[in-house]
Design an enzyme around this catalytic site. Sequence first.
Site, mmCIF file in Angstrom:
data_model
loop_
_atom_site.group_PDB
_atom_site.id
_atom_site.type_symbol
_atom_site.label_atom_id
_atom_site.label_comp_id
_atom_site.label_asym_id
_atom_site.label_seq_id
_atom_site.Cartn_x
_atom_site.Cartn_y
_atom_site.Cartn_z
ATOM 1 N N GLU A 71 1.287 -4.005 -2.726
ATOM 2 C CA GLU A 71 1.818 -3.992 -4.092
ATOM 3 C C GLU A 71 1.743 -5.361 -4.766
ATOM 4 O O GLU A 71 1.590 -5.451 -5.989
ATOM 5 C CB GLU A 71 3.265 -3.498 -4.090
ATOM 6 C CG GLU A 71 3.431 -2.017 -3.806
ATOM 7 C CD GLU A 71 3.599 -1.696 -2.331
ATOM 8 O OE1 GLU A 71 3.899 -0.528 -2.002
ATOM 9 O OE2 GLU A 71 3.430 -2.617 -1.512
ATOM 10 N N PHE A 133 17.469 6.508 0.460
ATOM 11 C CA PHE A 133 16.243 6.046 1.114
ATOM 12 C C PHE A 133 15.333 5.371 0.087
ATOM 13 O O PHE A 133 15.069 5.909 -0.970
ATOM 14 C CB PHE A 133 15.521 7.223 1.764
ATOM 15 C CG PHE A 133 14.209 6.866 2.396
ATOM 16 C CD1 PHE A 133 14.158 6.036 3.508
ATOM 17 C CD2 PHE A 133 13.015 7.354 1.863
ATOM 18 C CE1 PHE A 133 12.941 5.704 4.091
ATOM 19 C CE2 PHE A 133 11.803 7.030 2.441
ATOM 20 C CZ PHE A 133 11.757 6.200 3.558
ATOM 21 N N GLN A 134 14.864 4.193 0.415
ATOM 22 C CA GLN A 134 13.975 3.382 -0.430
ATOM 23 C C GLN A 134 14.585 3.100 -1.806
ATOM 24 O O GLN A 134 13.894 3.076 -2.821
ATOM 25 C CB GLN A 134 12.598 4.034 -0.573
ATOM 26 C CG GLN A 134 11.808 4.006 0.738
ATOM 27 C CD GLN A 134 10.345 4.335 0.568
ATOM 28 O OE1 GLN A 134 9.971 5.063 -0.342
ATOM 29 N NE2 GLN A 134 9.510 3.821 1.460
ATOM 30 N N LYS A 183 12.927 9.295 -10.047
ATOM 31 C CA LYS A 183 12.001 10.387 -9.752
ATOM 32 C C LYS A 183 12.319 11.639 -10.569
ATOM 33 O O LYS A 183 11.396 12.328 -11.028
ATOM 34 C CB LYS A 183 12.048 10.708 -8.254
ATOM 35 C CG LYS A 183 10.998 11.726 -7.834
ATOM 36 C CD LYS A 183 10.873 11.845 -6.322
ATOM 37 C CE LYS A 183 9.725 12.786 -5.949
ATOM 38 N NZ LYS A 183 9.541 12.888 -4.483
ATOM 39 N N MET A 501 -3.003 -29.140 0.799
ATOM 40 C CA MET A 501 -2.064 -29.891 -0.043
ATOM 41 C C MET A 501 -0.818 -30.268 0.744
ATOM 42 O O MET A 501 -0.245 -31.351 0.532
ATOM 43 C CB MET A 501 -1.698 -29.077 -1.288
ATOM 44 C CG MET A 501 -0.990 -29.896 -2.350
ATOM 45 S SD MET A 501 -1.959 -31.307 -2.945
ATOM 46 C CE MET A 501 -2.975 -30.520 -4.192
#
Length: 592
Positions: A71, A133-134, A183, A501
């Site tokens: 993602e 959940f999630q 949802k 760096m």
Amino acid sequence: MEISKAEIVSAAAATSSQDKNAELMGAEILVRALQAENVKYVWGYPGGAVLYIYDAFYKQDTIQHVLVRHEQAAVHAADGYARATGDVGVALVTSGPGVTNAITGIATAYMDSIPMVIITGQVPTHAIGLDAFQECDTVGITRPIVKHNFLVKDVRDLAGTLRKAFHIAKTGRPGPVVVDIPKDVSFKKCQFEYPAAVEMRSYSPVRKGHGGQIRKALQLLMNAKRPYIYTGGGVLLSNASQELRTLVDMLGYPCTNTLMGLGAYPASDRKFLGMLGMHGTIEANNAMQHCDVLLAVGARFDDRVIGNPKHFAQNERKIIHIDIDPSSISKRVKVDIPIVGDVKDVLTELIAMIKESGLKPDANALGGWWDTIETWRKRECLKYSMGSPDVIKPQYVVETLWNMTKDVETYITSDVGQHQMWAAQYYRFDQPRRWINSGGLGTMGVGIPYAMGVKLAKPDAEVFCITGEGSVQMCIQELSTCLQYNTPIKIVSLNNRYLGMVRQWQEVEYAGRYSSSYMDALPNFVKLAEAYGHVGMLIERPQDVEPALREARKLKDRTVFMDFRTDPTENVFPMVQAGKGITEMLLGSEDL
């Protein structure tokens, strides 16, 4: 960046009488809204909370969804697309870990003021706050790193919210906007009507600069003895490069770009003094410190540009600051003439006033100022030694690439580190929006996703990702995405076997204690590239640099990973150490 009549007509046309009478699922409304905004690409990754949305995408063919492998890369790719085109980039992720994986990309876009809409899935409205959940608090988590965010709890609000999201993302000072969709909202139905216009009492960005302030700026500029024009990413975001070039050429004043502003004024022009700041040129930094009138355009005086503010304030100068965001003015440095407005509009008005006034700069004073600048320029602070004939200097790779591609449409993305600075110093950008990098957040891993987004936007252009062996591994799984969606990018990895760096700072500031900066177990990048279905090249000698780049460019339809084994001891110079002033530069290893 206000809404054009064409946009309003387009949005209105998207709402036909048939649409108004039909009831659509929230997911279908989302797709219709994206179509009304002329979205061509969406980068994303599916999950349970967004499956209705993915089902709606399956049923249409005007928007291409690009399946990334993480993602974070979805947001970076949409971000790269937005930087190259000026359009709003769109990403789609699921709830919970989908959102948290996207956070780095959102913060990256926010720091650099990139117009984006990130659509996130959420658990059903009845489950919000119950540790479902999630589930995560998307609005709370993203609040500090977005221009605005929305949680849509009613499907009837969805179309209007999306209209507002795109409006906010691309007007005023651009930035990412998150739209969180539970949802059940994506499943429920209502009639679809996409608003033709947006009215928000709490959001009304100023476009036009104050005429009186612009007139004061004109007088100050014309009376200057040692003028300097300092420009940043705001010039590019406003599509004001042509106006800037007209102004600089009209006045004959020296000009510099920040890291984010490179390409706003052509690097090949003699009036350009190079990039300024921590790794800027002597002439750019000295002019910044010793000018008497400074015109700051779409820049924010950040710490990497002016160094220690106390040092910067030691020399008196009058400062004019043009910026769309009033909160950026006098934030770090007190200015004398603030001008709030869109850079393109303000510069257009300033140019018109100069022409109308008939005023001319003080030619004698300006000539003396240029003489001083040329004295600084003779130091040739970017000159480097080729060293051993068996060791590749990273600067040489970038310079060779520039010489080969400077006359064709080329986009350069980078990750973050020494390679980024060498790209900024040695690839001389003459055109706007050709340099795609993470400036504000300094995000390792952006290079490949940026390049994917740019290549989809500009399929006929050459797209090179200049990276390092550390940064490139952070999103290297996106080589799979490059294959699936046929985005043949060219990866130039300046592989010095160190987190370069970090190693440089450890050498300068930590007495050479190289703590966890050496990469002791690198993969075989050639075989790794081949495993993903691409071409891999290993380049170990200076005489092979140009032939390798030439061969890679011939492979127009293939992604090519070039592993250049470069000098592990090379540092980026000039360098301003933390806490120092911008004229207190280290110019080479002899200064360490």
